[in-house]
Design a protein around this motif. Sequence first.
Motif, PDB file in Angstrom:
ATOM      1  N   ILE A 218       0.858  -1.191   0.000  1.00  0.00           N
ATOM      2  CA  ILE A 218       0.000   0.000   0.000  1.00  0.00           C
ATOM      3  C   ILE A 218       0.886   1.229   0.000  1.00  0.00           C
ATOM      4  O   ILE A 218       1.859   1.308   0.746  1.00  0.00           O
ATOM      5  N   ILE A 219       0.544   2.182  -0.861  1.00  0.00           N
ATOM      6  CA  ILE A 219       1.185   3.490  -0.853  1.00  0.00           C
ATOM      7  C   ILE A 219       0.139   4.490  -0.399  1.00  0.00           C
ATOM      8  O   ILE A 219      -0.916   4.612  -1.025  1.00  0.00           O
ATOM      9  N   ASN A 220       0.429   5.181   0.709  1.00  0.00           N
ATOM     10  CA  ASN A 220      -0.516   6.181   1.190  1.00  0.00           C
ATOM     11  C   ASN A 220       0.052   7.590   1.009  1.00  0.00           C
ATOM     12  O   ASN A 220       1.190   7.766   0.598  1.00  0.00           O
ATOM     13  N   CYS A 221      -0.757   8.564   1.324  1.00  0.00           N
ATOM     14  CA  CYS A 221      -0.414   9.978   1.148  1.00  0.00           C
ATOM     15  C   CYS A 221       0.401  10.467   2.348  1.00  0.00           C
ATOM     16  O   CYS A 221      -0.054  10.348   3.490  1.00  0.00           O
ATOM     17  N   TYR A 222       1.564  11.007   2.091  1.00  0.00           N
ATOM     18  CA  TYR A 222       2.414  11.515   3.165  1.00  0.00           C
ATOM     19  C   TYR A 222       1.701  12.585   3.992  1.00  0.00           C
ATOM     20  O   TYR A 222       1.737  12.548   5.218  1.00  0.00           O
ATOM     21  N   ASN A 223       1.053  13.523   3.318  1.00  0.00           N
ATOM     22  CA  ASN A 223       0.400  14.619   4.034  1.00  0.00           C
ATOM     23  C   ASN A 223      -0.722  14.106   4.932  1.00  0.00           C
ATOM     24  O   ASN A 223      -0.855  14.540   6.071  1.00  0.00           O
ATOM     25  N   VAL A 224      -1.510  13.170   4.454  1.00  0.00           N
ATOM     26  CA  VAL A 224      -2.597  12.614   5.262  1.00  0.00           C
ATOM     27  C   VAL A 224      -2.031  11.730   6.375  1.00  0.00           C
ATOM     28  O   VAL A 224      -2.582  11.678   7.472  1.00  0.00           O
ATOM     29  N   SER A 225      -0.908  11.082   6.131  1.00  0.00           N
ATOM     30  CA  SER A 225      -0.332  10.182   7.141  1.00  0.00           C
ATOM     31  C   SER A 225       0.053  10.915   8.424  1.00  0.00           C
ATOM     32  O   SER A 225       0.200  10.293   9.473  1.00  0.00           O
ATOM     33  N   LYS A 226       0.175  12.217   8.362  1.00  0.00           N
ATOM     34  CA  LYS A 226       0.501  12.997   9.557  1.00  0.00           C
ATOM     35  C   LYS A 226      -0.649  12.999  10.556  1.00  0.00           C
ATOM     36  O   LYS A 226      -0.443  13.268  11.738  1.00  0.00           O
ATOM     37  N   ARG A 227      -1.870  12.716  10.077  1.00  0.00           N
ATOM     38  CA  ARG A 227      -3.034  12.731  10.961  1.00  0.00           C
ATOM     39  C   ARG A 227      -3.874  11.453  10.880  1.00  0.00           C
ATOM     40  O   ARG A 227      -4.917  11.360  11.506  1.00  0.00           O
TER      41      ARG A 227
ATOM     42  N   ARG B 148      10.488  -6.846  -3.663  1.00  0.00           N
ATOM     43  CA  ARG B 148      10.410  -7.509  -2.365  1.00  0.00           C
ATOM     44  C   ARG B 148       9.223  -8.465  -2.258  1.00  0.00           C
ATOM     45  O   ARG B 148       8.886  -8.921  -1.173  1.00  0.00           O
ATOM     46  N   GLY B 149       8.572  -8.743  -3.392  1.00  0.00           N
ATOM     47  CA  GLY B 149       7.546  -9.778  -3.397  1.00  0.00           C
ATOM     48  C   GLY B 149       6.101  -9.322  -3.422  1.00  0.00           C
ATOM     49  O   GLY B 149       5.201 -10.146  -3.295  1.00  0.00           O
ATOM     50  N   VAL B 150       5.844  -8.042  -3.596  1.00  0.00           N
ATOM     51  CA  VAL B 150       4.466  -7.556  -3.671  1.00  0.00           C
ATOM     52  C   VAL B 150       3.850  -7.979  -5.003  1.00  0.00           C
ATOM     53  O   VAL B 150       4.458  -7.812  -6.060  1.00  0.00           O
ATOM     54  N   ASP B 151       2.640  -8.534  -4.933  1.00  0.00           N
ATOM     55  CA  ASP B 151       1.904  -8.933  -6.133  1.00  0.00           C
ATOM     56  C   ASP B 151       1.008  -7.813  -6.652  1.00  0.00           C
ATOM     57  O   ASP B 151       0.875  -7.624  -7.862  1.00  0.00           O
ATOM     58  N   VAL B 152       0.341  -7.115  -5.730  1.00  0.00           N
ATOM     59  CA  VAL B 152      -0.619  -6.071  -6.098  1.00  0.00           C
ATOM     60  C   VAL B 152      -0.337  -4.844  -5.236  1.00  0.00           C
ATOM     61  O   VAL B 152      -0.183  -4.963  -4.015  1.00  0.00           O
ATOM     62  N   ILE B 153      -0.294  -3.687  -5.882  1.00  0.00           N
ATOM     63  CA  ILE B 153      -0.092  -2.431  -5.166  1.00  0.00           C
ATOM     64  C   ILE B 153      -1.429  -1.713  -5.076  1.00  0.00           C
ATOM     65  O   ILE B 153      -2.103  -1.507  -6.087  1.00  0.00           O
ATOM     66  N   HIS B 154      -1.785  -1.354  -3.859  1.00  0.00           N
ATOM     67  CA  HIS B 154      -3.006  -0.585  -3.616  1.00  0.00           C
ATOM     68  C   HIS B 154      -2.604   0.845  -3.283  1.00  0.00           C
ATOM     69  O   HIS B 154      -1.733   1.053  -2.441  1.00  0.00           O
ATOM     70  N   LEU B 155      -3.214   1.791  -3.945  1.00  0.00           N
ATOM     71  CA  LEU B 155      -3.090   3.173  -3.510  1.00  0.00           C
ATOM     72  C   LEU B 155      -4.135   3.362  -2.422  1.00  0.00           C
ATOM     73  O   LEU B 155      -5.257   2.876  -2.543  1.00  0.00           O
ATOM     74  N   SER B 156      -3.779   4.042  -1.368  1.00  0.00           N
ATOM     75  CA  SER B 156      -4.735   4.225  -0.285  1.00  0.00           C
ATOM     76  C   SER B 156      -5.874   5.138  -0.730  1.00  0.00           C
ATOM     77  O   SER B 156      -5.749   5.897  -1.688  1.00  0.00           O
ATOM     78  N   THR B 157      -6.957   5.046  -0.018  1.00  0.00           N
ATOM     79  CA  THR B 157      -8.119   5.885  -0.314  1.00  0.00           C
ATOM     80  C   THR B 157      -7.762   7.360  -0.232  1.00  0.00           C
ATOM     81  O   THR B 157      -8.262   8.167  -1.011  1.00  0.00           O
ATOM     82  N   CYS B 158      -6.863   7.729   0.686  1.00  0.00           N
ATOM     83  CA  CYS B 158      -6.471   9.139   0.797  1.00  0.00           C
ATOM     84  C   CYS B 158      -5.724   9.608  -0.447  1.00  0.00           C
ATOM     85  O   CYS B 158      -5.850  10.771  -0.840  1.00  0.00           O
ATOM     86  N   VAL B 159      -4.973   8.743  -1.096  1.00  0.00           N
ATOM     87  CA  VAL B 159      -4.320   9.132  -2.351  1.00  0.00           C
ATOM     88  C   VAL B 159      -5.393   9.399  -3.399  1.00  0.00           C
ATOM     89  O   VAL B 159      -5.346  10.408  -4.101  1.00  0.00           O
ATOM     90  N   ARG B 160      -6.367   8.500  -3.479  1.00  0.00           N
ATOM     91  CA  ARG B 160      -7.437   8.688  -4.471  1.00  0.00           C
ATOM     92  C   ARG B 160      -8.203   9.981  -4.227  1.00  0.00           C
ATOM     93  O   ARG B 160      -8.539  10.699  -5.170  1.00  0.00           O
ATOM     94  N   SER B 161      -8.468  10.310  -2.986  1.00  0.00           N
ATOM     95  CA  SER B 161      -9.310  11.477  -2.705  1.00  0.00           C
ATOM     96  C   SER B 161      -8.537  12.785  -2.576  1.00  0.00           C
ATOM     97  O   SER B 161      -9.122  13.848  -2.744  1.00  0.00           O
ATOM     98  N   LYS B 162      -7.242  12.734  -2.303  1.00  0.00           N
ATOM     99  CA  LYS B 162      -6.497  13.966  -2.026  1.00  0.00           C
ATOM    100  C   LYS B 162      -5.403  14.312  -3.035  1.00  0.00           C
ATOM    101  O   LYS B 162      -5.010  15.464  -3.151  1.00  0.00           O
TER     102      LYS B 162
END
Length: 111
Positions: free
Chosen positions: A6-15, A69-83
């Motif tokens: 999963i890749i999430n949004c750095y800015n949202v990850s602060k909160r 490193r063995g990831v099959d599927v990458i998910h973008l987090s919902t915050c990436v999609r919305s922000k």
Amino acid sequence: MKNIGIINCYNVSKRCSSSGCFKALYNETGSFERYKGEGARIISFVHCNGCGNQVVNQFLERAERMVQRGVDVIHLSTCVRSKCPWYDEVMKNLSEKYEIEGYSHAKKNSK
């Protein structure tokens, strides 16, 4: 069993505790519903470096390291999609090379 990154949004990850992403995985809801019966586990969880003119390249670099490193599927987090203002461009570029899911869980109701 699918190995998920999963890749999430750095800015949202602060909160954000990222509990919505993990809850969706464990309950097989949201984007993780597709793994019912097959199983999935998160083996990589990272964030982007924040907004800037290198956003797409940063996502591509992280995706490549995840796959190595063995990831099959990458998910973008919902915050990436919305922000993320570069979401469409990121999705386009990532999906040319990797198996990508464009979100992780349903958006929370704002009540």
